[in-house]
Design a protein around this motif. Structure first.
Motif, PDB file in Angstrom:
ATOM      1  N   THR A 171      31.971  20.219 -26.120  1.00  0.00           N
ATOM      2  CA  THR A 171      31.635  19.925 -27.642  1.00  0.00           C
ATOM      3  C   THR A 171      32.504  21.006 -28.312  1.00  0.00           C
ATOM      4  N   PRO A 172      32.594  20.948 -29.866  1.00  0.00           N
ATOM      5  CA  PRO A 172      33.275  21.703 -30.742  1.00  0.00           C
ATOM      6  C   PRO A 172      32.596  23.085 -30.490  1.00  0.00           C
ATOM      7  N   GLU A 173      31.279  23.026 -30.574  1.00  0.00           N
ATOM      8  CA  GLU A 173      30.369  24.330 -30.615  1.00  0.00           C
ATOM      9  C   GLU A 173      30.728  25.050 -29.264  1.00  0.00           C
ATOM     10  N   GLU A 174      30.742  24.411 -28.141  1.00  0.00           N
ATOM     11  CA  GLU A 174      30.909  25.027 -26.600  1.00  0.00           C
ATOM     12  C   GLU A 174      32.371  25.511 -26.607  1.00  0.00           C
ATOM     13  N   GLU A 175      33.140  24.824 -26.995  1.00  0.00           N
ATOM     14  CA  GLU A 175      34.505  25.332 -27.059  1.00  0.00           C
ATOM     15  C   GLU A 175      34.838  26.561 -28.232  1.00  0.00           C
ATOM     16  N   LEU A 176      33.851  26.661 -29.115  1.00  0.00           N
ATOM     17  CA  LEU A 176      34.205  27.703 -30.095  1.00  0.00           C
ATOM     18  C   LEU A 176      33.707  28.867 -29.476  1.00  0.00           C
ATOM     19  N   ILE A 177      32.550  28.855 -28.498  1.00  0.00           N
ATOM     20  CA  ILE A 177      31.961  29.948 -27.677  1.00  0.00           C
ATOM     21  C   ILE A 177      32.983  30.419 -26.885  1.00  0.00           C
ATOM     22  N   LEU A 178      33.748  29.497 -26.000  1.00  0.00           N
ATOM     23  CA  LEU A 178      34.557  29.996 -24.983  1.00  0.00           C
ATOM     24  C   LEU A 178      35.818  30.503 -25.629  1.00  0.00           C
ATOM     25  N   MET A 179      36.311  29.998 -26.714  1.00  0.00           N
ATOM     26  CA  MET A 179      37.462  30.688 -27.312  1.00  0.00           C
ATOM     27  C   MET A 179      37.156  32.086 -27.801  1.00  0.00           C
ATOM     28  N   THR A 180      35.934  32.032 -28.534  1.00  0.00           N
ATOM     29  CA  THR A 180      35.689  33.252 -29.228  1.00  0.00           C
ATOM     30  C   THR A 180      35.642  34.385 -28.155  1.00  0.00           C
ATOM     31  N   ARG A 181      34.975  33.841 -26.889  1.00  0.00           N
ATOM     32  CA  ARG A 181      35.045  34.837 -25.822  1.00  0.00           C
ATOM     33  C   ARG A 181      36.326  35.509 -25.339  1.00  0.00           C
ATOM     34  N   LEU A 182      37.168  34.441 -25.161  1.00  0.00           N
ATOM     35  CA  LEU A 182      38.396  34.842 -24.638  1.00  0.00           C
ATOM     36  C   LEU A 182      39.442  35.820 -25.640  1.00  0.00           C
ATOM     37  N   ILE A 183      39.102  35.407 -26.861  1.00  0.00           N
ATOM     38  CA  ILE A 183      39.529  36.266 -27.880  1.00  0.00           C
ATOM     39  C   ILE A 183      39.123  37.933 -27.909  1.00  0.00           C
ATOM     40  N   GLU A 184      37.761  37.810 -27.828  1.00  0.00           N
ATOM     41  CA  GLU A 184      37.078  39.088 -27.387  1.00  0.00           C
ATOM     42  C   GLU A 184      37.877  39.979 -26.279  1.00  0.00           C
ATOM     43  N   MET A 185      37.788  39.252 -25.085  1.00  0.00           N
ATOM     44  CA  MET A 185      38.403  39.919 -24.166  1.00  0.00           C
ATOM     45  C   MET A 185      39.939  40.232 -24.468  1.00  0.00           C
ATOM     46  N   ASP A 186      40.561  39.541 -25.148  1.00  0.00           N
ATOM     47  CA  ASP A 186      42.083  39.909 -25.518  1.00  0.00           C
ATOM     48  C   ASP A 186      42.171  41.120 -26.470  1.00  0.00           C
ATOM     49  N   GLU A 187      41.291  41.447 -27.377  1.00  0.00           N
ATOM     50  CA  GLU A 187      41.015  42.459 -28.188  1.00  0.00           C
ATOM     51  C   GLU A 187      40.707  43.839 -27.464  1.00  0.00           C
ATOM     52  N   LEU A 188      39.897  43.475 -26.337  1.00  0.00           N
ATOM     53  CA  LEU A 188      39.398  44.638 -25.556  1.00  0.00           C
ATOM     54  C   LEU A 188      40.481  45.108 -24.606  1.00  0.00           C
ATOM     55  N   GLY A 189      41.600  44.403 -24.492  1.00  0.00           N
ATOM     56  CA  GLY A 189      42.523  45.029 -23.684  1.00  0.00           C
ATOM     57  C   GLY A 189      42.831  44.312 -22.196  1.00  0.00           C
ATOM     58  N   TYR A 190      41.857  43.139 -22.077  1.00  0.00           N
ATOM     59  CA  TYR A 190      42.116  42.226 -20.776  1.00  0.00           C
ATOM     60  C   TYR A 190      43.563  41.567 -21.101  1.00  0.00           C
ATOM     61  N   ASP A 191      44.190  41.687 -19.970  1.00  0.00           N
ATOM     62  CA  ASP A 191      45.517  41.204 -20.032  1.00  0.00           C
ATOM     63  C   ASP A 191      45.546  39.821 -19.054  1.00  0.00           C
ATOM     64  N   LEU A 192      44.429  38.878 -19.470  1.00  0.00           N
ATOM     65  CA  LEU A 192      44.389  37.625 -18.527  1.00  0.00           C
ATOM     66  C   LEU A 192      45.459  36.675 -18.548  1.00  0.00           C
ATOM     67  N   SER A 193      45.962  36.184 -17.526  1.00  0.00           N
ATOM     68  CA  SER A 193      46.922  34.981 -17.163  1.00  0.00           C
ATOM     69  C   SER A 193      46.292  34.021 -17.700  1.00  0.00           C
ATOM     70  N   ARG A 194      47.084  33.000 -18.193  1.00  0.00           N
ATOM     71  CA  ARG A 194      46.826  31.525 -18.454  1.00  0.00           C
ATOM     72  C   ARG A 194      46.036  30.858 -17.109  1.00  0.00           C
ATOM     73  N   GLN A 195      46.319  31.113 -15.972  1.00  0.00           N
ATOM     74  CA  GLN A 195      45.388  30.704 -15.051  1.00  0.00           C
ATOM     75  C   GLN A 195      44.251  31.284 -15.030  1.00  0.00           C
ATOM     76  N   GLU A 196      43.929  32.470 -15.384  1.00  0.00           N
ATOM     77  CA  GLU A 196      42.758  33.255 -15.107  1.00  0.00           C
ATOM     78  C   GLU A 196      41.884  32.566 -16.315  1.00  0.00           C
ATOM     79  N   MET A 197      42.472  32.356 -17.390  1.00  0.00           N
ATOM     80  CA  MET A 197      41.727  31.702 -18.612  1.00  0.00           C
ATOM     81  C   MET A 197      41.292  30.615 -18.284  1.00  0.00           C
ATOM     82  N   ALA A 198      42.066  29.638 -17.684  1.00  0.00           N
ATOM     83  CA  ALA A 198      41.541  28.268 -17.245  1.00  0.00           C
ATOM     84  C   ALA A 198      40.423  28.228 -16.186  1.00  0.00           C
ATOM     85  N   ASN A 199      40.654  29.379 -15.238  1.00  0.00           N
ATOM     86  CA  ASN A 199      39.359  29.446 -14.327  1.00  0.00           C
ATOM     87  C   ASN A 199      38.110  29.761 -15.261  1.00  0.00           C
TER      88      ASN A 199
END
Length: 252
Positions: A64-92
């Motif tokens: 849902t849009p709300e669930e997707e927002l939670i997921l993307m917010t978390r991925l953005i937070e991880m990026d800002e903290l320096g996690y260098d995630l690959s596309r595959q890791e984000m898909a996982n």
């Protein structure tokens, strides 16, 4: 007999046709005709036991849009903290999130990079972040800021859970993959220690299909073990490590 061509088909219709063949024992030709789906595609799915609902995830938004927002917010937070995630890791991560939300099952095909790229189209700002080049110059220029932000977030977490003066409850986990001598197989070792200087017994992940307690013969007291097809860790095994190893063996 001229063969009918299908430019496309409704995934829901394919699911119903598949169910009619498997559950109602309807002949393949009858099911394909009744639900207007390609016979060869239906035949292949039935023969290979591919559940249509699980195979059509490449272009479908499953959150849902709300669930997707939670997921993307978390991925953005991880990026800002320096996690260098690959596309595959984000898909996982997205795949595990979908399983937790019961949007898909473990038996379904994992969310693909194609699915993840389609989701990123709805998040152009994050797409730009995830595609930027981590050059040496950029890494050096942002390294200090990333470290400061990381420790600021760490302090917030320690305060939130009242862990500032409890180093015995602050743990770090790391994994090491080693090759089995003379075999084309690997073993993963999860090691864990706390900020007070104590360590837990190891947790092994061995290649195999079925766990055998004899695999632990000769190991240190308190050692735990699990198996996976390739001897690598995954999210399910890591949850077992947290719940049945770390949680039970760490001091209170």
């Amino acid at each position: 007999m001229k063969r009918e061509h299908f430019r496309g088909y409704n995934p829901s219709a394919m699911s119903k046709a598949y169910k009619a063949v498997i559950d109602d024992k309807l002949p393949l030709h009858s099911a394909a005709t009744s639900y207007c789906v390609p016979y060869e595609t239906l035949r292949y799915m039935v023969a290979e036991k591919i559940v249509p609902a699980c195979s059509n995830l490449a272009n479908m938004p499953i959150f849902t849009p709300e669930e997707e927002l939670i997921l993307m917010t978390r991925l953005i937070e991880m990026d800002e903290l320096g996690y260098d995630l690959s596309r595959q890791e984000m898909a996982n991560i997205a795949n595990d999130y979908a399983i937790v939300l019961a949007q898909k099952t473990k038996d379904c095909m994992a969310l693909s990079l194609t699915w993840f790229r389609n989701m990123l189209r709805r998040w152009p700002d994050f797409k730009a972040v995830s595609q930027r080049a981590f050059s040496v110059a950029r890494t050096k220029s942002e390294y200090k800021g990333i470290i400061i932000k990381f420790f600021n977030e760490l302090e917030k977490t320690l305060l939130k859970f009242d862990l500032i003066d409890k180093p015995h409850l602050i743990y770090n986990v790391d994994e090491k993959v080693v090759a089995i001598c003379g075999k084309d197989e690997t073993v993963t070792i999860l090691g864990c220690g706390n900020a007070a200087g104590s360590s837990l017994p190891p947790y092994f992940i061995l290649p195999g299909q079925r766990m055998n307690d004899k695999l632990l013969d000769g190991s240190p007291s308190g050692t735990s073990c699990s198996v996976s097809k390739d001897g690598w860790s995954n999210s399910e095994i890591f949850m077992d490590f947290l719940c049945n190893h770390l949680k039970k063996k760490c001091p209170r």
